[in-house]
Every structure is written in C-alpha cells, then in structure tokens.
Design an enzyme around this catalytic site. Structure first.
Site, short mmCIF file in Angstrom:
data_model
loop_
_atom_site.label_atom_id
_atom_site.label_comp_id
_atom_site.label_asym_id
_atom_site.label_seq_id
_atom_site.Cartn_x
_atom_site.Cartn_y
_atom_site.Cartn_z
N HIS A 82 0.83 -1.21 0.00
CA HIS A 82 0.00 0.00 0.00
C HIS A 82 0.86 1.25 0.00
O HIS A 82 0.68 2.15 -0.82
CB HIS A 82 -0.94 0.00 1.22
N GLY A 83 1.78 1.36 0.95
CA GLY A 83 2.76 2.44 0.94
C GLY A 83 2.33 3.76 1.55
O GLY A 83 3.13 4.67 1.65
N ASP A 84 1.06 3.88 1.96
CA ASP A 84 0.62 5.16 2.53
C ASP A 84 -0.50 4.95 3.55
O ASP A 84 -1.53 5.62 3.53
CB ASP A 84 0.14 6.09 1.41
N ILE A 85 -0.28 4.00 4.46
CA ILE A 85 -1.28 3.74 5.49
C ILE A 85 -1.19 4.82 6.57
O ILE A 85 -0.12 5.12 7.09
CB ILE A 85 -1.07 2.35 6.12
N ASN B 73 -6.58 7.39 5.72
CA ASN B 73 -6.86 6.42 4.67
C ASN B 73 -7.56 5.17 5.19
O ASN B 73 -7.61 4.15 4.49
CB ASN B 73 -5.55 6.02 3.95
#
Length: 222
Positions: free
Chosen positions: A17-20, A24
C-alpha cells in the site's frame, strides 16, 4: 482484522500500500450494525520486491529502515504505518517520525493504550496493546513481518477482546472527523445561503464516502 486481511490480499498479489495512515482508513456501520473497515488511497502503491529506495508517503508513518537506512518498502513497513495509525487513533495524539524516537517512546505508550482500551470496555487490553506495539517495533527484525502473520497473531487474542458492553460507533471516519463536521455545518446551516459544497482532492482519498455521510447526516437533521 479487516485491514490486515486487506493487506494480506494486497501482499498475495505482490502489492504494497505504501501510505497507510488514519486518513486512509474508514470505518462504517452497516444496516445490520456490522462494522466494516476499508482501506483507501492506493496512489502510492508499489510492487512487492521493488528495490527502489522510496521515501514517498507521510513522514511520521514511514518505518525507520526507510528513513535511516534507505531500505525499500516492504510488508513490514506497511505494518509499521498501521501500528502508528492505531496508536494515534486510540490515543488522539500525533506520533513523531521514527527518526526522532526510540523504543522508550513506545514502551511509555503501552500504559496509555491499556487505559484507553479499558475505558471502552475492551477485555485483556494488555494483549491488544502488546499486539499494536509489535506492529511498529523500530527494529524491523522485532516487528511482525507481514499482514498474514499479523492477522494470525490477532486472531489468537481476538476472542479475549470482546467488550464488556456494546460500543457505539459515532465518528466513523478515523482521522476525518474535523472535515466531516465542517461539511455538515455548511450543509445544515440554514442561516446562510450556502447550498453548494465543492470537495476536491487527489483520486482515491474517499471524497465520495465522506460527502455521502455528510448528506445522510443532513437528511437526519432536516
């Protein structure tokens, strides 16, 4: 557990995912009163095994191996971000960036987590607090390594966590309560001529969901 299952599905398909972060993660209550958790914003996803040294994302949710060692993103770095997000959401605080703290910070957080979880009736809050901290250990070798194993660890304690009383979900948008209330104020304020609200932002951040919730609230309030 639903977030861990979502991450397990992503990892199975070789996606990170990279952007938790709290903004979000959305929690909704279904018509049957079931609780549904959704993961949003896939704008910074990368392929599992991508060796590029990427520092994209919100700074304080980036694992220390990314910031200090230049390591590539991994399933374990997604878990670090999830752990920090849970701490922030439960304790209503902002965790400093991983380059600014040591393990003492999380050890001190343990007591606060126990108290907060107990206040909403969670049983065996110490087990859940320990699990959350195992998601965001600063040393990646001490951290839970991937979502599948994390989900198994959670399931081992899940039956011991059932609250002593029913918990009503009021603020269903973790990290977006302020924005939701602001939109509701504009929509329901009959003292002004405001009847048109424009909400803009990048794709995938949940604009449709938050506007739908605001409209629903406005209808209930007349």
């Amino acid at each position: 557990n639903q977030i861990l299952k979502a991450l397990t599905y992503l990892n199975k398909n070789r996606i990170l995912h990279g952007d938790i972060k709290p903004e979000n993660i959305v929690i909704t209550e279904g018509e049957d009163r079931s609780i549904n958790t959704k993961l949003l914003d896939f704008g910074l996803t990368t392929s599992l095994g991508d060796e590029r040294k990427l520092t994209s994302g919100t700074l304080r949710y980036l694992a220390p191996e990314i910031l200090l060692q230049g390591s590539p993103k991994s399933p374990a770095t997604d878990l670090y971000a999830l752990g920090v997000s849970l701490i922030e959401s439960i304790l209503s605080m902002q965790v400093p960036g991983s380059s600014e703290i040591d393990e003492t910070f999380f050890e001190n957080t343990y007591v606060g987590l126990n108290s907060a979880l107990a206040s909403v009736g969670i049983r065996n809050q110490s087990a859940l607090s320990a699990f959350i901290l195992d998601l965001c250990r600063l040393d990646p070798s001490d951290r839970l390594q991937d979502a599948k194993n994390a989900a198994r660890s959670f399931e081992m304690i899940a039956d011991e966590l059932a609250p002593r009383r029913e918990i009503k979900v009021n603020d269903i948008f973790i990290g977006r309560t302020k924005e939701l209330r602001e939109i509701e104020r504009y929509v329901t304020d009959h003292s002004t001529a405001t009847r048109f609200v424009l909400l803009y932002g990048p794709l995938g951040i949940g604009k449709k969901s938050i506007m739908g919730k605001a409209a629903q609230s406005a209808q209930l309030k007349g």
